[in-house]
Design a protein around this motif. Structure first.
Motif, short mmCIF file in Angstrom:
data_model
loop_
_atom_site.label_atom_id
_atom_site.label_comp_id
_atom_site.label_asym_id
_atom_site.label_seq_id
_atom_site.Cartn_x
_atom_site.Cartn_y
_atom_site.Cartn_z
N GLY A 1 21.13 12.61 30.76
CA GLY A 1 21.72 13.40 29.69
C GLY A 1 20.76 13.56 28.53
N LEU A 2 21.26 14.27 27.54
CA LEU A 2 20.47 14.50 26.32
C LEU A 2 20.88 13.46 25.28
N ILE A 3 19.89 13.00 24.50
CA ILE A 3 20.17 11.83 23.64
C ILE A 3 19.89 12.03 22.15
N GLU A 4 19.27 13.15 21.78
CA GLU A 4 18.86 13.24 20.36
C GLU A 4 20.00 13.76 19.50
N VAL A 5 20.44 12.88 18.60
CA VAL A 5 21.58 13.19 17.75
C VAL A 5 21.33 14.46 16.93
N GLY A 6 20.15 14.56 16.32
CA GLY A 6 19.83 15.71 15.46
C GLY A 6 19.87 17.02 16.24
N ARG A 7 19.32 17.00 17.44
CA ARG A 7 19.30 18.22 18.25
C ARG A 7 20.72 18.62 18.64
N SER A 8 21.60 17.62 18.79
CA SER A 8 22.98 17.94 19.18
C SER A 8 23.71 18.73 18.09
N VAL A 9 23.25 18.56 16.85
CA VAL A 9 23.89 19.28 15.74
C VAL A 9 23.54 20.77 15.82
N VAL A 10 22.29 21.07 16.21
CA VAL A 10 21.87 22.47 16.26
C VAL A 10 22.10 23.11 17.63
N ARG A 11 22.18 22.31 18.69
CA ARG A 11 22.43 22.84 20.03
C ARG A 11 23.59 22.11 20.72
N PRO A 12 24.79 22.12 20.09
CA PRO A 12 25.91 21.41 20.72
C PRO A 12 26.22 21.94 22.11
N ASP A 13 25.99 23.25 22.32
CA ASP A 13 26.29 23.87 23.62
C ASP A 13 25.52 23.18 24.75
N ILE B 1 25.17 19.72 29.52
CA ILE B 1 24.48 18.71 30.33
C ILE B 1 25.24 17.38 30.33
N ASN B 2 25.68 16.92 29.16
CA ASN B 2 26.32 15.60 29.13
C ASN B 2 27.73 15.66 29.73
N VAL B 3 28.52 16.62 29.29
CA VAL B 3 29.91 16.67 29.76
C VAL B 3 29.98 17.42 31.10
N GLY B 4 29.36 18.60 31.16
CA GLY B 4 29.35 19.35 32.43
C GLY B 4 28.68 18.54 33.54
N GLY B 5 27.60 17.85 33.19
CA GLY B 5 26.89 17.02 34.18
C GLY B 5 27.77 15.89 34.68
N ALA C 1 37.92 -0.48 17.61
CA ALA C 1 37.64 0.23 16.35
C ALA C 1 37.89 1.73 16.55
N PRO C 2 38.25 2.44 15.46
CA PRO C 2 38.52 3.87 15.59
C PRO C 2 37.34 4.64 16.18
N LYS C 3 37.66 5.59 17.04
CA LYS C 3 36.61 6.43 17.63
C LYS C 3 36.53 7.70 16.79
N ALA C 4 35.45 7.86 16.10
CA ALA C 4 35.29 9.02 15.22
C ALA C 4 33.82 9.42 15.20
N PRO C 5 33.34 10.02 16.32
CA PRO C 5 31.92 10.36 16.39
C PRO C 5 31.50 11.24 15.22
N ALA C 6 30.26 11.03 14.76
CA ALA C 6 29.76 11.79 13.61
C ALA C 6 28.78 12.88 14.04
N SER C 7 28.69 13.14 15.35
CA SER C 7 27.77 14.18 15.83
C SER C 7 28.29 14.74 17.14
N PRO C 8 27.84 15.93 17.49
CA PRO C 8 28.20 16.46 18.82
C PRO C 8 27.73 15.54 19.95
N TYR C 9 26.61 14.84 19.75
CA TYR C 9 26.18 13.87 20.77
C TYR C 9 27.27 12.83 20.99
N GLY C 10 27.75 12.24 19.90
CA GLY C 10 28.81 11.22 20.02
C GLY C 10 30.08 11.82 20.61
N ASP C 11 30.39 13.07 20.24
CA ASP C 11 31.57 13.74 20.82
C ASP C 11 31.45 13.79 22.34
N THR C 12 30.24 14.14 22.82
CA THR C 12 30.10 14.30 24.28
C THR C 12 30.23 12.96 24.98
#
Ligand SMILES: NC(=O)c1ccc[n+]([C@@H]2O[C@H](COP(=O)([O-])OP(=O)(O)OC[C@H]3O[C@@H](n4cnc5c(N)ncnc54)[C@H](O)[C@@H]3O)[C@@H](O)[C@H]2O)c1
Length: 352
Positions: A83-95, A100-104, A144-155
């Motif tokens: 999968g893809l791992i860069e948090v910053g990139r996930s903000v600009v390319r959530p698609d 890859i992460n979820v569809g994969g 603990a509450p699940k509250a991802p702060a990035s699209p990476y964490g969401d996936t």
């Protein structure tokens, strides 16, 4: 090594096994009597990192190729790192991350369902907790509450949900390991961390100290932590690899989904890491103090109580000085060559 060397060893599919954590886990599997079959598209991994078992070049979104691989190698269980791992990139390319992460993960689940594989271990992340949500000196339990702060964490959280539902519906048993900060390298020097771009603190601090990279920026010294810099839970990659083997071996009833934090349970600050690197290299780490980085929680430290109970696992080699010594041995040598990738940029320039 090919199937000839396999003997009667149970075969384990390791998606993303040409990457950092996957390669160390493939080595641990080999040492524990399994036969790893690495499935990777080499988009960020390295062919040279696949030294144990078999290599299959393929995309995690290709359910048919996954199914054929599972059948051809009589795969008994799957460890899913790809999968893809860069948090910053996930903000600009959530698609891309959803694809890859979820569809994969969706295509992997369909392949293992069709072929009757009944154990999955999934690379999840502390990113599912987002800001951590507690005081800086408190560790994070699984509840603990699940509250991802990035699209990476969401996936990562979406994949956990998908896998949990798959378990309930089809009798798969699965363990999601929520890693905190993977660090260090195998002491053999054969495999180690190689991300492009590298965003992790220890390799960046080492690169700065040995003059192969720019001065390190410490992002924020005004956090509510003992020295004002962020606290993280650094775990040796070989401890992490051992946790995966334990998660394959643990007895679980059909249909069970488990999620466990994998960390040491102790926070180390950015400045403590900088000092450890300076000690190991024998000279100061050139660094500048910068502003806080958006989205960086003050503290992300695991409560490792449940993983100990579930897997009988605890960290054995995650002392910070040992992590840094192993990382330095790896960083100081020419690592994977350009030829290690199917295509793409050089992983690392030679030391100056
Ligand atoms: N490194 C950390 O500290 C950390 C922390 C928490 C969770 N994780 C998770 O651990 C896993 C592995 O992380 P890593 O640091 O080893 O990363 P990595 O980039 O080194 O490894 C990922 C591997 O997946 C492969 N891959 C990517 N897209 C693919 C695709 N479409 N098809 C097939 N293979 C593909 C890459 O080529 C690479 O070999 C990831 O799922 C990551 O989210 C890592």
């Amino acid at each position: 090594m090919g199937d000839m060397d396999r003997g009667s060893k149970p075969a384990v599919l390791v998606t993303g096994g040409a990457g950092y954590i996957g390669a160390h886990t493939a080595k641990a599997l080999h040492e524990q009597g399994f036969f790893p079959v690495v499935y990777d598209d080499l988009s960020s991994g390295f062919r040279e990192a696949v030294r144990w078992g078999e290599f299959v070049h393929g995309d995690i979104r290709d359910a048919r190729a996954l199914g054929e691989t599972i059948e051809a190698h009589a795969i008994k269980a799957v460890i899913h790192f790809a999968g893809l791992i860069e948090v910053g990139r996930s903000v600009v390319r959530p698609d891309l991350f959803w694809d890859i992460n979820v569809g994969g993960t969706m295509s992997l689940l369909s392949a293992i369902r069709e072929r009757g594989v009944d154990r999955l271990v999934f690379s999840s992340s502390a990113a599912v907790y987002g800001q951590g949500g507690r005081g800086p000196l408190e560790t994070i339990p699984e509840a603990a509450p699940k509250a991802p702060a990035s699209p990476y964490g969401d996936t990562k959280l979406a994949c956990e949900w998908m896998i949990a539902a798959e378990c309930r519906a089809y009798g798969l048993s699965a363990v999601a390991l929520r890693y905190f900060n993977a660090a260090g390298a195998d002491p053999s020097g054969q495999i180690g961390e190689a991300h492009e771009p590298e965003t992790h603190l220890i390799p960046l601090a080492i690169a700065a100290a040995i003059g192969r990279g720019p001065a390190l920026t410490v992002f924020g010294t005004d956090y509510d932590t003992p020295d004002g810099t962020c606290l993280r839970d650094y775990i040796h990659v070989n401890d992490l690899a051992a946790a995966h083997v334990a998660a394959l071996n643990v007895e679980l009833p059909a249909g069970r989904f488990e999620a466990a934090n994998v960390g040491v349970g102790q926070g180390r600050s950015v400045l403590q890491v900088v000092e450890a690197v300076a000690r190991a290299v024998g000279r100061p780490v050139p660094h500048a103090i910068g502003a806080r980085r958006a989205g960086d929680p003050a503290s992300l430290v695991a409560d490792p109580g449940y993983v100990r109970e579930l897997l009988g696992w605890s960290a054995q080699c995650s002392d910070l000085d040992r992590i840094v010594a192993d990382a330095l041995r790896w960083e100081a040598q020419p690592a994977y060559s350009t030829g290690g990738r199917a295509a793409g940029p050089t992983a690392r320039t030679q030391p100056q």
